[in-house]
Design an enzyme around this catalytic site. Structure first.
Site, PDB file in Angstrom:
ATOM      1  N   LYS A   8     -26.556   6.349  40.635  1.00  0.00           N
ATOM      2  CA  LYS A   8     -26.180   5.589  41.809  1.00  0.00           C
ATOM      3  C   LYS A   8     -25.374   4.396  41.326  1.00  0.00           C
ATOM      4  O   LYS A   8     -25.752   3.776  40.326  1.00  0.00           O
ATOM      5  CB  LYS A   8     -27.486   5.112  42.477  1.00  0.00           C
ATOM      6  CG  LYS A   8     -27.336   4.598  43.858  1.00  0.00           C
ATOM      7  CD  LYS A   8     -28.691   4.268  44.457  1.00  0.00           C
ATOM      8  CE  LYS A   8     -28.468   3.399  45.657  1.00  0.00           C
ATOM      9  NZ  LYS A   8     -29.311   2.271  45.759  1.00  0.00           N
ATOM     10  N   SER A 188     -21.498  -2.680  40.142  1.00  0.00           N
ATOM     11  CA  SER A 188     -20.753  -1.447  39.965  1.00  0.00           C
ATOM     12  C   SER A 188     -20.462  -1.177  38.476  1.00  0.00           C
ATOM     13  O   SER A 188     -20.348  -2.128  37.694  1.00  0.00           O
ATOM     14  CB  SER A 188     -19.450  -1.582  40.755  1.00  0.00           C
ATOM     15  OG  SER A 188     -18.848  -0.335  40.854  1.00  0.00           O
ATOM     16  N   SER A 189     -20.351   0.089  38.142  1.00  0.00           N
ATOM     17  CA  SER A 189     -19.980   0.532  36.774  1.00  0.00           C
ATOM     18  C   SER A 189     -20.923  -0.020  35.704  1.00  0.00           C
ATOM     19  O   SER A 189     -20.508  -0.264  34.573  1.00  0.00           O
ATOM     20  CB  SER A 189     -18.547   0.129  36.426  1.00  0.00           C
ATOM     21  OG  SER A 189     -17.666   0.600  37.406  1.00  0.00           O
ATOM     22  N   ARG A 190     -22.161  -0.241  36.083  1.00  0.00           N
ATOM     23  CA  ARG A 190     -23.193  -0.716  35.132  1.00  0.00           C
ATOM     24  C   ARG A 190     -22.901  -2.118  34.562  1.00  0.00           C
ATOM     25  O   ARG A 190     -23.485  -2.509  33.552  1.00  0.00           O
ATOM     26  CB  ARG A 190     -23.371   0.279  33.956  1.00  0.00           C
ATOM     27  CG  ARG A 190     -23.758   1.693  34.418  1.00  0.00           C
ATOM     28  CD  ARG A 190     -25.143   1.691  35.054  1.00  0.00           C
ATOM     29  NE  ARG A 190     -25.620   3.015  35.428  1.00  0.00           N
ATOM     30  CZ  ARG A 190     -25.771   3.437  36.701  1.00  0.00           C
ATOM     31  NH1 ARG A 190     -25.441   2.647  37.726  1.00  0.00           N
ATOM     32  NH2 ARG A 190     -26.259   4.617  36.947  1.00  0.00           N
ATOM     33  N   LEU A 191     -22.018  -2.876  35.261  1.00  0.00           N
ATOM     34  CA  LEU A 191     -21.731  -4.250  34.796  1.00  0.00           C
ATOM     35  C   LEU A 191     -22.578  -5.234  35.601  1.00  0.00           C
ATOM     36  O   LEU A 191     -22.082  -6.030  36.406  1.00  0.00           O
ATOM     37  CB  LEU A 191     -20.224  -4.544  34.912  1.00  0.00           C
ATOM     38  CG  LEU A 191     -19.357  -3.648  34.015  1.00  0.00           C
ATOM     39  CD1 LEU A 191     -17.876  -3.949  34.197  1.00  0.00           C
ATOM     40  CD2 LEU A 191     -19.750  -3.822  32.548  1.00  0.00           C
TER      41      LEU A 191
END
Ligand SMILES: Cc1cc2nc3c(=O)[nH]c(=O)nc-3n(C[C@H](O)[C@H](O)[C@H](O)COP(=O)(O)O)c2cc1C
Length: 211
Positions: A8, A188-191
């Site tokens: 997710k 978002s994007s694991r940041l």
């Protein structure tokens, strides 16, 4: 089942340094209220990790019942496995996974028993069934069958059929006194956004951590 594609992207919120209250207890309170408004299932359910004398960790869920600037209080059996760990090593860690908000809060610190008077005040506010439960269950010990609990319940019901149920000596609260807090907001994007509060010279400092 292949779960490698369960993923997710976290896009609901962000967290910046200027969003943060300088007091981590206030910050926790704010996020707790938001978890409650967002109807997070049991927002006061937290994992508590302990480490025993052989340095083996254990983790389980308990319910946070009181929090203020003194710390985070939960109630349990003082002879349980967790209580034995705490007796040997009072360093613990807490985790609140508020996934509906794509958030987690991590707290670590030292734990201490609260006073009997404080435990009693909470004990008497519990439903009668829970009060009896505290008398019945030798928490974390092996029992033969569910019948053991049924039998104990019958015994305790008759023992305390009239008057107030006293506080069991082996039941009460622990207060986790935080030394470190981490507020984590999924991005978002694991940041993700991560901020850690730590006490330095009696003051809370705040730093951003890499996700
Ligand atoms: C949602 C939830 C809430 C719980 N709340 C408590 C609690 O407040 N106190 C408690 O002693 N155990 C609570 N438990 C049970 C503990 O997770 C655990 O099984 C029990 O405390 C024994 O742990 P121990 O053997 O490591 O001491 C709860 C479990 C769940 C799933």
């Amino acid at each position: 089942m292949d779960i490698t594609n369960f993923r997710k992207d976290y896009t609901k919120f962000g967290l910046t340094r200027k969003d943060l209250n300088s007091n981590p207890f206030e910050q926790f309170n704010q996020w707790f209220e938001q978890a409650q408004s967002a109807q997070v299932e049991e927002p006061n359910a937290m994992s508590i990790a302990t480490v025993n004398k052989n340095r083996e960790p254990s983790i389980r869920t308990v319910l946070l019942k009181i929090f203020d600037d003194k710390g985070f209080v939960f109630f349990t059996n003082y002879n349980s496995a967790k209580a034995q760990d705490i007796e040997q090593n009072n360093s613990v860690a807490l985790l609140f996974p508020w996934l509906e908000l794509e958030r987690q809060v991590r707290i670590s610190g030292k734990v201490e028993k609260i006073s009997q008077a404080e435990s009693f005040a909470y004990f008497t506010s519990r439903p009668k069934g829970s009060q009896l439960g505290a008398w019945i269950s030798p928490q974390s010990k092996i029992i033969e069958s569910r019948d053991f609990l049924k039998q104990k319940l019958a015994e305790m019901k008759s023992k305390f059929s009239s008057g107030k149920i006293p506080l069991p000596s082996a039941w009460g609260g622990y207060r986790v006194v935080p030394e470190k807090f981490e507020f984590w907001q999924g991005r978002s994007s694991r940041l993700h956004d991560r901020f850690v509060y730590q006490k330095e010279d009696g003051k809370w400092t705040i730093h951003r951590l890499a996700p």
